[in-house]
Design a protein around this motif. Structure first.
Motif, PDB file in Angstrom:
ATOM      1  N   PRO A 143       0.973  -0.960   0.074  1.00  0.00           N
ATOM      2  CA  PRO A 143       0.119   0.189  -0.257  1.00  0.00           C
ATOM      3  C   PRO A 143       1.149   0.822   0.393  1.00  0.00           C
ATOM      4  CG  PRO A 143      -0.283  -0.916   1.711  1.00  0.00           C
ATOM      5  CD  PRO A 143       0.577  -2.242   1.204  1.00  0.00           C
ATOM      6  N   VAL A 144       2.513   1.201   0.191  1.00  0.00           N
ATOM      7  CA  VAL A 144       2.925   2.426   0.315  1.00  0.00           C
ATOM      8  C   VAL A 144       3.464   2.528  -0.922  1.00  0.00           C
ATOM      9  CG1 VAL A 144       5.132   3.254   1.469  1.00  0.00           C
ATOM     10  CG2 VAL A 144       3.361   1.993   3.346  1.00  0.00           C
ATOM     11  N   VAL A 145       4.180   1.510  -1.520  1.00  0.00           N
ATOM     12  CA  VAL A 145       4.057   2.186  -2.522  1.00  0.00           C
ATOM     13  C   VAL A 145       3.415   2.296  -3.466  1.00  0.00           C
ATOM     14  CG1 VAL A 145       5.308   0.313  -4.772  1.00  0.00           C
ATOM     15  CG2 VAL A 145       6.234   0.208  -2.566  1.00  0.00           C
ATOM     16  N   ALA A 146       2.054   1.672  -3.448  1.00  0.00           N
ATOM     17  CA  ALA A 146       1.255   1.983  -4.395  1.00  0.00           C
ATOM     18  C   ALA A 146       0.714   3.281  -4.177  1.00  0.00           C
ATOM     19  CB  ALA A 146      -0.201   0.809  -4.532  1.00  0.00           C
ATOM     20  N   GLY A 147       0.374   3.667  -3.205  1.00  0.00           N
ATOM     21  CA  GLY A 147       0.158   5.565  -2.538  1.00  0.00           C
ATOM     22  C   GLY A 147       1.206   6.592  -2.872  1.00  0.00           C
ATOM     23  N   PHE A 148       2.190   5.897  -3.245  1.00  0.00           N
ATOM     24  CA  PHE A 148       3.824   6.867  -3.485  1.00  0.00           C
ATOM     25  C   PHE A 148       3.896   7.449  -4.904  1.00  0.00           C
ATOM     26  CE2 PHE A 148       5.646   6.734   0.690  1.00  0.00           C
ATOM     27  CZ  PHE A 148       6.046   8.038   0.993  1.00  0.00           C
ATOM     28  N   ALA A 149       2.967   5.961  -5.546  1.00  0.00           N
ATOM     29  CA  ALA A 149       3.079   5.632  -7.231  1.00  0.00           C
ATOM     30  C   ALA A 149       1.560   6.709  -7.705  1.00  0.00           C
ATOM     31  CB  ALA A 149       2.911   4.236  -7.543  1.00  0.00           C
ATOM     32  N   ALA A 150       0.343   6.395  -7.132  1.00  0.00           N
ATOM     33  CA  ALA A 150      -0.029   7.584  -7.349  1.00  0.00           C
ATOM     34  C   ALA A 150      -0.030   8.458  -7.105  1.00  0.00           C
ATOM     35  CB  ALA A 150      -1.528   6.813  -6.583  1.00  0.00           C
ATOM     36  N   LEU A 151       0.222   9.019  -6.221  1.00  0.00           N
ATOM     37  CA  LEU A 151       0.637  10.455  -5.680  1.00  0.00           C
ATOM     38  C   LEU A 151       1.707  10.756  -6.701  1.00  0.00           C
ATOM     39  CD1 LEU A 151       1.824  11.721  -2.042  1.00  0.00           C
ATOM     40  CD2 LEU A 151       3.056  12.772  -4.368  1.00  0.00           C
ATOM     41  N   LEU A 152       2.865  10.774  -7.313  1.00  0.00           N
ATOM     42  CA  LEU A 152       3.264  10.992  -8.477  1.00  0.00           C
ATOM     43  C   LEU A 152       2.914  11.066 -10.009  1.00  0.00           C
ATOM     44  CD1 LEU A 152       6.917   9.177  -7.600  1.00  0.00           C
ATOM     45  CD2 LEU A 152       6.626  11.326  -6.830  1.00  0.00           C
ATOM     46  N   ALA A 153       2.251   9.915 -10.318  1.00  0.00           N
ATOM     47  CA  ALA A 153       1.550  10.239 -10.948  1.00  0.00           C
ATOM     48  C   ALA A 153       0.600  11.426 -11.239  1.00  0.00           C
ATOM     49  CB  ALA A 153       0.385   8.567 -11.289  1.00  0.00           C
ATOM     50  N   THR A 154      -0.354  11.068 -10.179  1.00  0.00           N
ATOM     51  CA  THR A 154      -1.351  12.027  -9.856  1.00  0.00           C
ATOM     52  C   THR A 154      -0.613  13.512 -10.774  1.00  0.00           C
ATOM     53  OG1 THR A 154      -3.003  10.810  -8.554  1.00  0.00           O
ATOM     54  CG2 THR A 154      -3.500  13.377  -8.244  1.00  0.00           C
ATOM     55  N   ARG A 155       0.518  14.311  -9.437  1.00  0.00           N
ATOM     56  CA  ARG A 155       1.137  15.329  -9.818  1.00  0.00           C
ATOM     57  C   ARG A 155       1.754  15.320 -11.149  1.00  0.00           C
ATOM     58  NH1 ARG A 155       5.228  16.537  -3.815  1.00  0.00           N
ATOM     59  NH2 ARG A 155       3.293  16.305  -2.645  1.00  0.00           N
ATOM     60  N   LEU A 156       2.061  14.937 -11.686  1.00  0.00           N
ATOM     61  CA  LEU A 156       2.670  14.301 -13.258  1.00  0.00           C
ATOM     62  C   LEU A 156       1.457  14.831 -14.183  1.00  0.00           C
ATOM     63  CD1 LEU A 156       4.645  13.992 -15.102  1.00  0.00           C
ATOM     64  CD2 LEU A 156       4.499  11.671 -15.081  1.00  0.00           C
ATOM     65  N   THR A 157      -0.199  13.634 -13.675  1.00  0.00           N
ATOM     66  CA  THR A 157      -0.875  13.966 -14.930  1.00  0.00           C
ATOM     67  C   THR A 157      -1.170  15.637 -14.895  1.00  0.00           C
ATOM     68  OG1 THR A 157      -1.718  11.746 -13.725  1.00  0.00           O
ATOM     69  CG2 THR A 157      -3.170  13.447 -15.109  1.00  0.00           C
ATOM     70  N   TYR A 158      -1.548  16.389 -13.513  1.00  0.00           N
ATOM     71  CA  TYR A 158      -1.212  17.998 -13.503  1.00  0.00           C
ATOM     72  C   TYR A 158      -0.666  18.459 -14.087  1.00  0.00           C
ATOM     73  CZ  TYR A 158      -5.728  16.910 -10.566  1.00  0.00           C
ATOM     74  OH  TYR A 158      -7.038  17.257 -10.613  1.00  0.00           O
ATOM     75  N   ARG A 159       0.547  18.250 -13.733  1.00  0.00           N
ATOM     76  CA  ARG A 159       2.016  19.129 -14.180  1.00  0.00           C
ATOM     77  C   ARG A 159       1.539  19.335 -16.321  1.00  0.00           C
ATOM     78  NH1 ARG A 159       6.357  21.455 -12.658  1.00  0.00           N
ATOM     79  NH2 ARG A 159       6.182  20.481 -10.444  1.00  0.00           N
ATOM     80  N   ILE A 160       1.928  18.162 -16.371  1.00  0.00           N
ATOM     81  CA  ILE A 160       1.536  17.769 -17.874  1.00  0.00           C
ATOM     82  C   ILE A 160       0.497  18.244 -18.431  1.00  0.00           C
ATOM     83  CG2 ILE A 160       0.562  15.845 -20.273  1.00  0.00           C
ATOM     84  CD1 ILE A 160       1.887  14.329 -17.958  1.00  0.00           C
ATOM     85  N   GLY A 161      -0.672  18.409 -17.474  1.00  0.00           N
ATOM     86  CA  GLY A 161      -2.192  19.294 -18.237  1.00  0.00           C
ATOM     87  C   GLY A 161      -2.483  20.802 -17.509  1.00  0.00           C
ATOM     88  N   ARG A 162      -1.474  20.979 -16.718  1.00  0.00           N
ATOM     89  CA  ARG A 162      -1.854  22.775 -16.050  1.00  0.00           C
ATOM     90  C   ARG A 162      -1.798  23.951 -17.182  1.00  0.00           C
ATOM     91  NH1 ARG A 162       3.788  21.276 -16.729  1.00  0.00           N
ATOM     92  NH2 ARG A 162       5.062  23.663 -17.054  1.00  0.00           N
ATOM     93  N   ARG A 163      -1.853  23.410 -18.499  1.00  0.00           N
ATOM     94  CA  ARG A 163      -2.652  24.787 -19.844  1.00  0.00           C
ATOM     95  C   ARG A 163      -3.403  24.365 -20.057  1.00  0.00           C
ATOM     96  NH1 ARG A 163       3.079  24.891 -19.606  1.00  0.00           N
ATOM     97  NH2 ARG A 163       4.490  27.068 -19.604  1.00  0.00           N
TER      98      ARG A 163
END
Length: 412
Positions: A143-163
């Protein structure tokens, strides 16, 4: 080779009942976020998950081999021991379903097996090293690994689509979320359906129907896959409500990130033979996605209840399994008494659930649940360093600009 006995037949049926409860207990793992974001309608989501769970059951037998010949020593284990273990697992599954807690069906099964085995033959019947390396350590790490993976993926998703406009891209993320939800369902079938296969295979070995070390027969794979698919189709609406609405408010970007991260962890563990809890993996991914969006809030009170249930699952199921084994060891009357307790206990829990029924219409998104309280310390600390979602920077800049006075031009 001996033919199937009455007791062995009862054990196989009980194992399939556990598989059925596993299905509706774990439906939320794949479909809670998909339903909560509106990507799929509830009944469509659970139907899709059921089909892919059935398909996933045929993809691998590594986890089944871990259970049938890894956690428990086959020598000295009787069919009564397996029956007692299943009783402990089923009752714990039903109790946590009644409470709406996404606890681990896998650990309920392991706890029942360990408790019944300890009562029957002592510590020599349990492979402690396998329990630690393939059950306990993955339970903590996954669950720790999955949580960090989802956290990073969420941040990356918002960064890519910030514009980009969030509403304009939501449709595409919902389509991706449906695909990732299907992947989670497929992964769930490869991991959780195999646990029942492993138990039935272990029962067949103890009954001298097949040789030790054998792979699950085809009929075992088909029956286990069908049972978990039927359970999944019924939908564990109580737990879906907790994961989809009670933990955090998810947007399509977060749902896609959470499910993709969870599916990756589950499929990797199935390939390695790690019998981890898909519930813990998916719950960790949902929480990671929740704090990955700036301004996202996780209900840590609900998360704490989940953590407590996770910690209690193994010992609680083990105690029930040990008590059931004590009775089954008394002879045929003991087996009958345990069977009666299982039926009565299941009936009582079902009756209690009817007092406050939860159906598919109770889990559809209506209003944010996690946003009605202040963010906790953990959420605030993690979200403070998250990149802002698209449009947040310009909105924040506008918020700092003083409003122009009447008849006076605004200055920046």
């Amino acid at each position: 080779m001996e033919h199937l006995t009455l007791l062995l037949g009862i054990v196989i049926i009980t194992a399939l009942v556990f598989d059925f409860t596993n299905g509706f207990h774990d439906t939320a793992n794949a479909m809670a976020t998909t339903i909560s974001t509106g990507a799929l309608k509830p009944k469509t989501a659970v139907a899709m998950s059921a089909v892919l769970n059935l398909v996933g059951a045929f993809l691998s037998v590594e986890v089944a081999r871990t259970i049938s010949g890894g956690i428990i020593n086959e020598q000295g284990i009787t069919t009564e021991v397996i029956f007692a273990a299943l009783v402990g697992a089923i009752l714990w599954n039903l109790l946590t379903w009644l409470l709406g807690l996404p606890s681990s069906s896998s650990h309920a099964l392991f706890g029942g097996l360990i408790g019944a085995t300890l009562m029957s033959v002592g510590s020599s019947g349990v492979n402690g090293e396998v329990v630690i390396t393939k059950v306990l350590l993955p339970a903590v790490a996954a669950p720790v690994v999955a949580g960090f993976a989802a956290l990073l993926a969420t941040r990356l998703t918002y960064r890519i689509g910030r514009r980009t406009d969030e509403k304009a891209t939501a449709k595409g993320y919902r389509a991706g979320q449906i695909a990732s939800a299907g992947l989670v369902s497929l992964a769930h079938g490869t991991n959780d359906a195999q646990k029942t296969m492993g138990v039935i295979t272990l029962a067949l070995v103890t009954g001298h129907v097949i040789a030790p070390g054998s792979n699950p027969p085809l009929w075992v794979i088909v029956s286990a896959g069908t049972a978990i698919a039927l359970g999944t189709y019924l939908g564990g609406w109580r737990i879906i409500r907790t994961m989809g609405k009670g933990l955090t408010e998810l947007r399509p970007q977060q749902g896609f990130a959470a499910q993709t991260g969870a599916a990756t962890v589950i499929l990797a563990s199935s390939h390695l033979g790690f019998s981890l809890s898909t519930t813990q993996v998916c719950s960790g991914a949902v929480m990671g996605a929740g704090v990955g969006r700036k301004g996202g809030v996780v209900r840590w009170s609900t998360a704490t209840r989940m953590f407590v249930a996770w910690c209690l699952t193994l010992p609680a199921a083990a105690l029930v399994g040990a008590g059931a084994e004590y009775l089954t060891g008394r002879g045929p009357w003991g087996v009958g008494a345990v069977a009666a307790l299982l039926v009565v206990g299941s009936g009582v829990i079902w009756s209690l659930s009817r007092r406050t029924p939860v159906g598919q219409h109770s889990v559809t998104p209506d209003e944010p649940v996690a946003s009605d309280g202040p963010a906790g310390v953990v959420t605030t600390a993690i979200a403070a360093v998250a990149p802002p979602p698209a449009g947040a920077v310009s909105d924040g800049l506008r918020a700092t600009i003083p409003a122009p006075e009447p008849n006076r031009p605004a200055t920046v």
